[in-house]
Motif scaffolding. Sequence first.
Motif, PDB file in Angstrom:
ATOM      1  N   VAL A  64       0.931  -1.009  -0.054  1.00 24.56           N
ATOM      2  CA  VAL A  64      -0.007   0.218   0.205  1.00 24.56           C
ATOM      3  C   VAL A  64       1.051   1.259   0.177  1.00 24.56           C
ATOM      4  O   VAL A  64       1.546   1.451   1.261  1.00 24.56           O
ATOM      5  CB  VAL A  64      -0.920  -0.032   1.330  1.00 24.56           C
ATOM      6  CG1 VAL A  64      -1.742   1.260   1.391  1.00 24.56           C
ATOM      7  CG2 VAL A  64      -1.817  -1.221   1.189  1.00 24.56           C
ATOM      8  N   ILE A  65       1.007   1.828  -0.993  1.00 25.79           N
ATOM      9  CA  ILE A  65       2.017   2.630  -1.441  1.00 25.79           C
ATOM     10  C   ILE A  65       1.838   4.414  -1.108  1.00 25.79           C
ATOM     11  O   ILE A  65       0.920   4.926  -1.725  1.00 25.79           O
ATOM     12  CB  ILE A  65       2.510   2.587  -2.889  1.00 25.79           C
ATOM     13  CG1 ILE A  65       2.774   1.183  -3.026  1.00 25.79           C
ATOM     14  CG2 ILE A  65       3.733   3.622  -3.336  1.00 25.79           C
ATOM     15  CD1 ILE A  65       2.907   0.754  -4.669  1.00 25.79           C
ATOM     16  N   VAL A  86       1.709   2.711 -10.111  1.00 22.43           N
ATOM     17  CA  VAL A  86       0.981   2.440  -9.031  1.00 22.43           C
ATOM     18  C   VAL A  86      -0.469   2.210  -9.370  1.00 22.43           C
ATOM     19  O   VAL A  86      -0.792   2.893 -10.538  1.00 22.43           O
ATOM     20  CB  VAL A  86       1.083   3.380  -7.866  1.00 22.43           C
ATOM     21  CG1 VAL A  86       2.626   3.271  -7.425  1.00 22.43           C
ATOM     22  CG2 VAL A  86       0.518   4.980  -8.136  1.00 22.43           C
ATOM     23  N   LEU A  87      -1.378   1.663  -8.557  1.00 19.09           N
ATOM     24  CA  LEU A  87      -2.861   1.677  -8.638  1.00 19.09           C
ATOM     25  C   LEU A  87      -3.607   2.579  -7.565  1.00 19.09           C
ATOM     26  O   LEU A  87      -3.769   2.110  -6.436  1.00 19.09           O
ATOM     27  CB  LEU A  87      -3.232   0.201  -8.608  1.00 19.09           C
ATOM     28  CG  LEU A  87      -2.663  -0.846  -9.502  1.00 19.09           C
ATOM     29  CD1 LEU A  87      -3.145  -2.410  -9.102  1.00 19.09           C
ATOM     30  CD2 LEU A  87      -2.930  -0.389 -10.928  1.00 19.09           C
ATOM     31  N   PRO A  88      -3.779   3.798  -7.897  1.00 18.24           N
ATOM     32  CA  PRO A  88      -4.323   4.676  -7.156  1.00 18.24           C
ATOM     33  C   PRO A  88      -5.663   4.301  -6.526  1.00 18.24           C
ATOM     34  O   PRO A  88      -6.631   3.893  -7.053  1.00 18.24           O
ATOM     35  CB  PRO A  88      -4.227   6.101  -7.785  1.00 18.24           C
ATOM     36  CG  PRO A  88      -3.333   5.917  -8.972  1.00 18.24           C
ATOM     37  CD  PRO A  88      -3.617   4.505  -9.332  1.00 18.24           C
ATOM     38  N   LEU A  89      -5.769   4.485  -5.166  1.00 16.67           N
ATOM     39  CA  LEU A  89      -6.707   4.442  -4.406  1.00 16.67           C
ATOM     40  C   LEU A  89      -7.516   5.602  -4.124  1.00 16.67           C
ATOM     41  O   LEU A  89      -8.907   5.979  -3.822  1.00 16.67           O
ATOM     42  CB  LEU A  89      -6.729   3.463  -3.101  1.00 16.67           C
ATOM     43  CG  LEU A  89      -6.305   2.219  -3.221  1.00 16.67           C
ATOM     44  CD1 LEU A  89      -6.014   1.610  -1.946  1.00 16.67           C
ATOM     45  CD2 LEU A  89      -7.106   1.140  -3.993  1.00 16.67           C
ATOM     46  N   ASP A  90      -6.796   6.670  -3.728  1.00 15.97           N
ATOM     47  CA  ASP A  90      -7.094   8.127  -3.575  1.00 15.97           C
ATOM     48  C   ASP A  90      -5.722   8.794  -3.951  1.00 15.97           C
ATOM     49  O   ASP A  90      -5.041   8.204  -4.771  1.00 15.97           O
ATOM     50  CB  ASP A  90      -7.627   8.287  -2.007  1.00 15.97           C
ATOM     51  CG  ASP A  90      -6.309   8.173  -1.137  1.00 15.97           C
ATOM     52  OD1 ASP A  90      -5.162   8.149  -1.552  1.00 15.97           O
ATOM     53  OD2 ASP A  90      -6.783   8.456  -0.041  1.00 15.97           O
ATOM     54  N   GLU A  91      -5.730  10.281  -3.666  1.00 14.38           N
ATOM     55  CA  GLU A  91      -4.852  11.138  -4.329  1.00 14.38           C
ATOM     56  C   GLU A  91      -3.344  10.932  -3.816  1.00 14.38           C
ATOM     57  O   GLU A  91      -2.381  11.427  -4.056  1.00 14.38           O
ATOM     58  CB  GLU A  91      -5.247  12.385  -4.138  1.00 14.38           C
ATOM     59  CG  GLU A  91      -5.291  13.033  -2.712  1.00 14.38           C
ATOM     60  CD  GLU A  91      -6.529  12.571  -1.713  1.00 14.38           C
ATOM     61  OE1 GLU A  91      -6.747  12.867  -0.698  1.00 14.38           O
ATOM     62  OE2 GLU A  91      -7.242  11.986  -2.470  1.00 14.38           O
ATOM     63  N   THR A  93      -2.585   7.524  -1.826  1.00 14.00           N
ATOM     64  CA  THR A  93      -2.421   6.000  -1.599  1.00 14.00           C
ATOM     65  C   THR A  93      -2.598   5.095  -2.680  1.00 14.00           C
ATOM     66  O   THR A  93      -3.648   5.480  -3.337  1.00 14.00           O
ATOM     67  CB  THR A  93      -3.163   5.708  -0.442  1.00 14.00           C
ATOM     68  OG1 THR A  93      -2.969   6.693   0.837  1.00 14.00           O
ATOM     69  CG2 THR A  93      -3.003   4.278  -0.087  1.00 14.00           C
ATOM     70  N   ALA A  94      -1.946   4.272  -2.914  1.00  9.99           N
ATOM     71  CA  ALA A  94      -2.075   3.165  -4.129  1.00  9.99           C
ATOM     72  C   ALA A  94      -1.725   1.866  -3.579  1.00  9.99           C
ATOM     73  O   ALA A  94      -0.984   1.395  -2.729  1.00  9.99           O
ATOM     74  CB  ALA A  94      -1.414   3.614  -5.344  1.00  9.99           C
ATOM     75  N   MET A  99      -1.408  -6.098  -7.946  1.00 12.07           N
ATOM     76  CA  MET A  99      -2.347  -6.303  -7.175  1.00 12.07           C
ATOM     77  C   MET A  99      -3.627  -6.029  -8.026  1.00 12.07           C
ATOM     78  O   MET A  99      -4.649  -5.620  -7.277  1.00 12.07           O
ATOM     79  CB  MET A  99      -2.379  -5.633  -5.742  1.00 12.07           C
ATOM     80  CG  MET A  99      -1.145  -6.299  -4.851  1.00 12.07           C
ATOM     81  SD  MET A  99      -1.220  -5.798  -3.290  1.00 12.07           S
ATOM     82  CE  MET A  99      -2.182  -7.278  -2.716  1.00 12.07           C
ATOM     83  N   ARG A 100      -3.683  -5.892  -9.360  1.00  6.07           N
ATOM     84  CA  ARG A 100      -4.715  -5.238 -10.084  1.00  6.07           C
ATOM     85  C   ARG A 100      -6.054  -5.938  -9.708  1.00  6.07           C
ATOM     86  O   ARG A 100      -7.180  -5.465  -9.968  1.00  6.07           O
ATOM     87  CB  ARG A 100      -4.477  -5.203 -11.507  1.00  6.07           C
ATOM     88  CG  ARG A 100      -5.524  -4.729 -12.541  1.00  6.07           C
ATOM     89  CD  ARG A 100      -4.889  -4.542 -13.907  1.00  6.07           C
ATOM     90  NE  ARG A 100      -3.750  -3.521 -13.731  1.00  6.07           N
ATOM     91  CZ  ARG A 100      -3.842  -2.330 -13.821  1.00  6.07           C
ATOM     92  NH1 ARG A 100      -5.169  -1.676 -13.813  1.00  6.07           N
ATOM     93  NH2 ARG A 100      -2.798  -1.659 -14.022  1.00  6.07           N
ATOM     94  N   ALA A 101      -5.611  -7.627  -9.376  1.00  9.01           N
ATOM     95  CA  ALA A 101      -6.998  -8.123  -9.254  1.00  9.01           C
ATOM     96  C   ALA A 101      -7.813  -7.802  -8.000  1.00  9.01           C
ATOM     97  O   ALA A 101      -9.108  -8.180  -7.904  1.00  9.01           O
ATOM     98  CB  ALA A 101      -6.578  -9.664  -9.197  1.00  9.01           C
TER      99      ALA A 101
END
Length: 389
Positions: A64-65, A86-91, A93-94, A99-101
């Motif tokens: 969790v980056i 990265v795969l952003p969760l918000d502005e 955190t990614a 972990m695209r799945a």
Amino acid sequence: MKRREFLTMAAAASASLSMPRVFAAPHASSGISTQLDASATGRAPGKLLILIELKGGNDGLNTVIPFADSTYYALREHIAIPRDRVLPLDERTALHPAMRALLPFWRDGQLAVVQGVGCAQDHVSHFRSTEIWDTASCADVYGRDGWLTRAVGQCAAMQRGVAAASFGSVEPGPFAGSADRVKAGGAWARVDDPDAAPHVEGIDADEGEGEGARVSGATRALKVSAPTLRDSIDAALRSIVDGTQAHTCGAIRLTLDGFDTHSNQPARHAALLEQLAEGCATLRAELTRRGRWRDTLIMTYSEFGRSARENIHRGTGHGGGAAHFVLGGQVRGGLYGRAPDLARLNSAGNLPVEIDFRQLYATALGPFLNLDANAVLQDDVPPLPLLRT
């Protein structure tokens, strides 16, 4: 292993064991989950608690980056995940790109990311840290019984049927101490071939043995060695989900090994995280198909996080607090806990623990399983607001 030998071992396994704040939340969707029709069985579906052990100490910062924090890139010149991958969760955190799945879980509001989880007093020893997590004890308390052993014991006292199993590890982990609590025989059956363990209950016997052998008792437990996480999942689905009555509760531990990444971390870690994410996706698909996803809770755990700064071998040392995942049909998705503050490392250069790991257990025991969490954990531990009521 022959079927007859497995029957003997499984029979021996039969026993009644005396065994924050949300920073961001995705939109919830109700389209994925289906609930088993209780009228078909006359009893409500049993809850399934699935623990996934990330053995070796998972690097939370590359899982969790905090991609908006320049200090993250300064501390990890060679192993940091580039912002454009990265795969952003918000502005800020990614998720790791492997972990695209997990993104469908996030979009459906069924993934809780709990940050800064750990033991209040960090231990650099794998053995001691694992022991603390398995027994749910304080750092200065040396317990013997695993926390799930105590939980299953409470279920047995309430006359609730439980099927308990551990896959992918020869160690009992959170089921520690179960062998001391059985009335007769051993608490665990060792099965090296997952294909030889199709059921915990109602195992098919050899040809010519009529209706076959039944495993008696309210609680059954076995451990199965499986070479990959997917093998473990397949064996768990056969033995615990398909091999027991739908109203039976299940307590499952799956182990994914290899997270002790002291060197050459990037490729190794990516491969492990991909296995984890795809394994969770498989569980959701298969349990949804079986009508059990609504009553399933998946939770990751690991003995500690990793150091904030990379080492000279492009790896990381043993660390402190780290992010963990909670997934399920009743999960209230979002980011929980305090985001990592890399300007506030402790004297060992690790992220401090913000959330007591036992709060994850309290959430599973109380709001999810409807057990007395404080009695199981032998302490007053509040749950986290991770589940929908």
